[in-house]
Design a protein around this motif. Structure first.
Motif, PDB file in Angstrom:
ATOM      1  N   PHE A  50       0.821  -1.310  -0.026  1.00 26.90           N
ATOM      2  CA  PHE A  50       0.153   0.100   0.007  1.00 26.90           C
ATOM      3  C   PHE A  50       0.863   1.299   0.169  1.00 26.90           C
ATOM      4  O   PHE A  50       1.182   1.639   0.888  1.00 26.90           O
ATOM      5  CB  PHE A  50      -0.829   0.014   1.194  1.00 26.90           C
ATOM      6  CG  PHE A  50      -2.019  -1.161   1.057  1.00 26.90           C
ATOM      7  CD1 PHE A  50      -2.939  -1.111   0.258  1.00 26.90           C
ATOM      8  CD2 PHE A  50      -1.730  -2.310   1.976  1.00 26.90           C
ATOM      9  CE1 PHE A  50      -3.941  -2.232   0.331  1.00 26.90           C
ATOM     10  CE2 PHE A  50      -2.715  -3.054   1.793  1.00 26.90           C
ATOM     11  CZ  PHE A  50      -3.691  -3.217   1.232  1.00 26.90           C
ATOM     12  N   VAL A 105      -7.673   1.242  -4.123  1.00 29.72           N
ATOM     13  CA  VAL A 105      -8.168   0.242  -3.601  1.00 29.72           C
ATOM     14  C   VAL A 105      -9.855   0.200  -3.826  1.00 29.72           C
ATOM     15  O   VAL A 105     -10.396   1.254  -3.927  1.00 29.72           O
ATOM     16  CB  VAL A 105      -8.087   0.344  -1.781  1.00 29.72           C
ATOM     17  CG1 VAL A 105      -8.607  -0.711  -0.987  1.00 29.72           C
ATOM     18  CG2 VAL A 105      -6.610   0.182  -1.483  1.00 29.72           C
ATOM     19  N   CYS A 142     -14.486   2.338  -0.207  1.00 26.63           N
ATOM     20  CA  CYS A 142     -14.065   1.870  -1.406  1.00 26.63           C
ATOM     21  C   CYS A 142     -14.838   1.216  -2.311  1.00 26.63           C
ATOM     22  O   CYS A 142     -14.507   0.366  -3.206  1.00 26.63           O
ATOM     23  CB  CYS A 142     -13.018   0.677  -1.058  1.00 26.63           C
ATOM     24  SG  CYS A 142     -11.662   1.547   0.159  1.00 26.63           S
ATOM     25  N   LEU A 158      -6.056  -2.193   5.832  1.00 22.50           N
ATOM     26  CA  LEU A 158      -6.270  -2.634   4.611  1.00 22.50           C
ATOM     27  C   LEU A 158      -5.591  -4.061   4.339  1.00 22.50           C
ATOM     28  O   LEU A 158      -6.276  -4.839   3.507  1.00 22.50           O
ATOM     29  CB  LEU A 158      -5.527  -1.509   3.564  1.00 22.50           C
ATOM     30  CG  LEU A 158      -6.320  -0.118   3.491  1.00 22.50           C
ATOM     31  CD1 LEU A 158      -5.618   0.728   2.701  1.00 22.50           C
ATOM     32  CD2 LEU A 158      -7.611  -0.753   2.685  1.00 22.50           C
ATOM     33  N   LEU A 163      -7.441  -7.140   2.812  1.00 21.56           N
ATOM     34  CA  LEU A 163      -6.808  -7.796   1.507  1.00 21.56           C
ATOM     35  C   LEU A 163      -6.554  -9.374   1.864  1.00 21.56           C
ATOM     36  O   LEU A 163      -6.924 -10.168   0.896  1.00 21.56           O
ATOM     37  CB  LEU A 163      -5.466  -7.323   1.195  1.00 21.56           C
ATOM     38  CG  LEU A 163      -4.825  -7.624  -0.123  1.00 21.56           C
ATOM     39  CD1 LEU A 163      -5.625  -7.299  -1.178  1.00 21.56           C
ATOM     40  CD2 LEU A 163      -3.596  -6.990  -0.077  1.00 21.56           C
ATOM     41  N   ALA A 211      -6.064  -4.443  -4.413  1.00 25.34           N
ATOM     42  CA  ALA A 211      -5.400  -3.255  -4.287  1.00 25.34           C
ATOM     43  C   ALA A 211      -4.364  -3.116  -5.941  1.00 25.34           C
ATOM     44  O   ALA A 211      -4.028  -4.013  -6.032  1.00 25.34           O
ATOM     45  CB  ALA A 211      -4.348  -3.432  -3.169  1.00 25.34           C
TER      46      ALA A 211
END
Length: 119
Positions: free
Chosen positions: A25, A31, A56, A80, A84, A91
Motif C-alpha cells: 500500500f 483500493v 472503497c 487494509l 486484503l 489493491a
C-alpha cells in the motif's frame, strides 16, 4: 477524543500491530471493495473495516481513504492488509510510465519552465 468522537485508542483498533502484514500500500495505491460491505461470511469486521469498505465502493487512493475515514495512513494500511487477506478488497499499485510514448516531452517541459521563469 478525535473530531469523530473516537474513544478507542488507535493501537486497539489494530490489535497492537504497528506494521501491515503486506507491504503493498503506497499513498496512491487504488483500493476497491469486493462485494457488499455488510457481507462478511468468514471475518468479523470492526466498525473501521466497514467504514473503509463503504469508502472503497469505487477505486480510491489510500491517502483519500485515510482522509475520509479519519485514520492515520499507518493505521489504515494495517486495516487494509486485514481486508486484503480476507479477500474483501483489491489493491492496484500505481502505474508507472514505462515507454517513451507516455513520457512527457522534455523539450516542452523546459519551454514551460522557461516561460514561467520569465513571469
Amino acid at each position: 477524543m478525535s473530531r469523530t468522537g473516537r474513544l478507542v485508542r488507535l493501537f486497539a483498533v489494530t490489535a497492537g500491530r504497528a506494521r501491515p502484514s503486506r507491504d503493498v500500500f503506497a499513498l496512491i495505491t487504488l483500493v476497491t471493495a469486493v462485494g457488499e460491505p455488510a457481507a462478511a461470511p468468514n471475518v468479523a469486521l470492526q466498525p473501521e473495516h466497514l467504514r473503509i469498505l463503504r469508502v472503497c465502493h469505487s477505486p480510491t487512493a489510500v491517502v483519500e481513504i485515510a482522509a475520509r475515514v479519519d485514520l492515520p495512513v499507518s493505521v489504515l494500511t494495517v486495516m487494509l492488509s486485514d481486508l486484503l487477506e480476507a479477500g474483501r478488497i483489491t489493491a492496484r499499485p500505481p502505474v508507472h510510465a514505462a515507454n517513451s510514448a507516455t513520457s512527457p516531452d522534455i523539450a516542452l517541459l523546459q519551454r514551460v519552465r522557461d516561460g514561467l521563469a520569465r513571469l
